[in-house]
Design a protein around this motif. Structure first.
Motif, PDB file in Angstrom:
ATOM      1  N   UNK A   1     -21.597  14.715 -12.748  1.00  0.00           N
ATOM      2  CA  UNK A   1     -20.192  14.363 -12.962  1.00  0.00           C
ATOM      3  C   UNK A   1     -20.023  12.833 -12.947  1.00  0.00           C
ATOM      4  N   UNK A   2     -20.683  12.191 -11.997  1.00  0.00           N
ATOM      5  CA  UNK A   2     -20.630  10.715 -11.971  1.00  0.00           C
ATOM      6  C   UNK A   2     -21.263  10.135 -13.232  1.00  0.00           C
ATOM      7  N   UNK A   3     -22.362  10.777 -13.660  1.00  0.00           N
ATOM      8  CA  UNK A   3     -23.061  10.296 -14.865  1.00  0.00           C
ATOM      9  C   UNK A   3     -22.147  10.350 -16.093  1.00  0.00           C
ATOM     10  N   UNK A   4     -21.455  11.474 -16.279  1.00  0.00           N
ATOM     11  CA  UNK A   4     -20.645  11.615 -17.502  1.00  0.00           C
ATOM     12  C   UNK A   4     -19.333  10.839 -17.417  1.00  0.00           C
ATOM     13  N   UNK A   5     -19.072  10.252 -16.270  1.00  0.00           N
ATOM     14  CA  UNK A   5     -17.933   9.321 -16.186  1.00  0.00           C
ATOM     15  C   UNK A   5     -18.331   7.904 -16.574  1.00  0.00           C
ATOM     16  N   UNK A   6     -19.615   7.687 -16.828  1.00  0.00           N
ATOM     17  CA  UNK A   6     -20.012   6.355 -17.294  1.00  0.00           C
ATOM     18  C   UNK A   6     -19.366   6.120 -18.669  1.00  0.00           C
ATOM     19  N   UNK A   7     -18.870   4.902 -18.924  1.00  0.00           N
ATOM     20  CA  UNK A   7     -18.099   4.657 -20.151  1.00  0.00           C
ATOM     21  C   UNK A   7     -18.833   5.062 -21.421  1.00  0.00           C
ATOM     22  N   UNK A   8     -20.158   4.883 -21.466  1.00  0.00           N
ATOM     23  CA  UNK A   8     -20.886   5.193 -22.692  1.00  0.00           C
ATOM     24  C   UNK A   8     -21.043   6.704 -22.910  1.00  0.00           C
ATOM     25  N   UNK A   9     -20.807   7.516 -21.871  1.00  0.00           N
ATOM     26  CA  UNK A   9     -20.951   8.969 -21.996  1.00  0.00           C
ATOM     27  C   UNK A   9     -19.622   9.710 -21.947  1.00  0.00           C
ATOM     28  N   UNK A  10     -18.635   9.078 -21.328  1.00  0.00           N
ATOM     29  CA  UNK A  10     -17.382   9.798 -21.043  1.00  0.00           C
ATOM     30  C   UNK A  10     -16.753  10.390 -22.301  1.00  0.00           C
ATOM     31  N   UNK A  11     -16.653   9.583 -23.355  1.00  0.00           N
ATOM     32  CA  UNK A  11     -15.934  10.016 -24.548  1.00  0.00           C
ATOM     33  C   UNK A  11     -16.568  11.264 -25.176  1.00  0.00           C
ATOM     34  N   UNK A  12     -17.897  11.296 -25.226  1.00  0.00           N
ATOM     35  CA  UNK A  12     -18.579  12.412 -25.883  1.00  0.00           C
ATOM     36  C   UNK A  12     -18.731  13.625 -24.966  1.00  0.00           C
TER      37      UNK A  12
ATOM     38  N   UNK B   1     -15.521  13.246  -7.125  1.00  0.00           N
ATOM     39  CA  UNK B   1     -16.377  13.898  -8.113  1.00  0.00           C
ATOM     40  C   UNK B   1     -16.894  15.260  -7.629  1.00  0.00           C
ATOM     41  N   UNK B   2     -16.737  15.576  -6.342  1.00  0.00           N
ATOM     42  CA  UNK B   2     -17.350  16.769  -5.763  1.00  0.00           C
ATOM     43  C   UNK B   2     -16.762  18.063  -6.293  1.00  0.00           C
ATOM     44  N   UNK B   3     -17.542  19.142  -6.167  1.00  0.00           N
ATOM     45  CA  UNK B   3     -17.104  20.451  -6.655  1.00  0.00           C
ATOM     46  C   UNK B   3     -16.686  21.365  -5.502  1.00  0.00           C
ATOM     47  N   UNK B   4     -17.620  21.667  -4.593  1.00  0.00           N
ATOM     48  CA  UNK B   4     -17.308  22.583  -3.493  1.00  0.00           C
ATOM     49  C   UNK B   4     -17.072  21.852  -2.172  1.00  0.00           C
TER      50      UNK B   4
END
Ligand code: ZN
Ligand code: ZN
Length: 278
Positions: free
Chosen positions: A134-145, A241-244
């Motif tokens: 979740x933290x990874x896909x919040x990086x600006x280069x990944x978030x949009x896609x 970012x946590x889930x449970x």
């Protein structure tokens, strides 16, 4: 993800045989993933957002309720996630037949204590997987896609729980076969894990704080992510970012500094709710 029934045959170690074995079960696998989403999100929506909505009015996190257009978009995109999770279930079935994955058919094979411990273990592992991806896909280069679609629901609903970009859905799905490479888990255990995942996800997006509070407005189970916890993530990305569980956010200092104040506001107030973000 995977279906506990019918009981798979023993590992075949032959790719064509494995594919031919799983092939007749593909409709059941798709149906299982579809029903998990439809029943899970519908149950949470009907019970919390409809049936209990008046009783829970003081615990409504935002004053505005999302419209049908948003929910329709969430449901349509979630159907794509269902297909990706089902495709992952087919891969798990093939991996099992090939003897690559350590799934097993008889839940009593390693004893019921191991059965219970393996479910607790996979929930802990999934929480860590979810936090870091979740933290990874919040990086600006990944978030949009990879993650923008999920955050289009600024004010989430139970239907948001599967509203993912294709890449995000795949990232979530691939966790299961990766774990099964090393950790033996029964097909029934996988069913319990995926059902718990779905329900926690739907509740976390319901918009009403349903987790219990102490008399002074603190979370009774402070180690669990409450609805307010994930709702704040949708309101103000960059935190929660946590889930449970809350511990990864606390260890990594990514818990929203307003979290406990927001939880207190929605859990002990009596007046009309205010928006979480103004
Ligand atoms: Zn996010
Ligand atoms: Zn969310």
């Amino acid at each position: 993800m995977s279906h506990p029934l019918p009981t798979p045959a023993a590992p075949a170690h032959d790719l064509m045989l494995a594919v031919s074995e799983i092939y007749p079960h593909i409709p059941a696998i798709i149906q299982n993933d579809l029903l998990r989403y439809v029943i899970g999100a519908s149950a949470v929506f009907l019970i919390i957002n409809t049936w209990l909505s008046r009783r829970l009015l003081s615990r409504k996190i935002r004053s505005i309720s999302p419209g049908w257009n948003q929910m329709r978009r969430e449901i349509i995109t979630s159907l794509r996630t269902v297909l990706i999770f089902a495709a992952n279930g087919v891969m798990v079935g093939i991996g099992y037949s090939m003897g690559w994955l350590r799934a097993y058919a008889d839940p009593a094979e390693f004893g019921w204590l191991y059965f219970a411990a393996s479910i607790v273990g996979i929930v802990f592992l999934h929480d860590a997987w979810f936090y870091w991806t979740h933290r990874l896909i919040h990086r600006p280069e990944l978030f949009r896609r990879l993650h923008r679609l999920h955050h289009k629901s600024f004010n989430p609903t139970p239907w948001t729980s599967y509203a993912f970009n294709t890449g995000e859905a795949a990232l979530n799905a691939v966790f299961l076969p990766l774990v099964l490479l090393v950790l033996p888990i029964s097909f029934l255990g996988i069913f319990v894990f995926t059902t718990h995942m779905m329900l926690r996800n739907a509740i976390g997006h319901c918009g009403y704080e349903v987790f219990p509070a102490t008399s002074d407005g603190k979370p009774l189970f402070s180690w669990l992510t409450s609805v307010t916890h994930h709702d704040l993530h949708h309101a103000q990305a960059g935190y929660n970012y946590g889930l449970y569980f809350t511990w990864w956010d606390r260890w990594m200092k990514t818990e929203n500094p307003r979290y406990l104040a927001e939880f207190k506001r929605v859990s002990i107030r009596q007046e009309h709710p205010e928006p979480v973000c103004s």
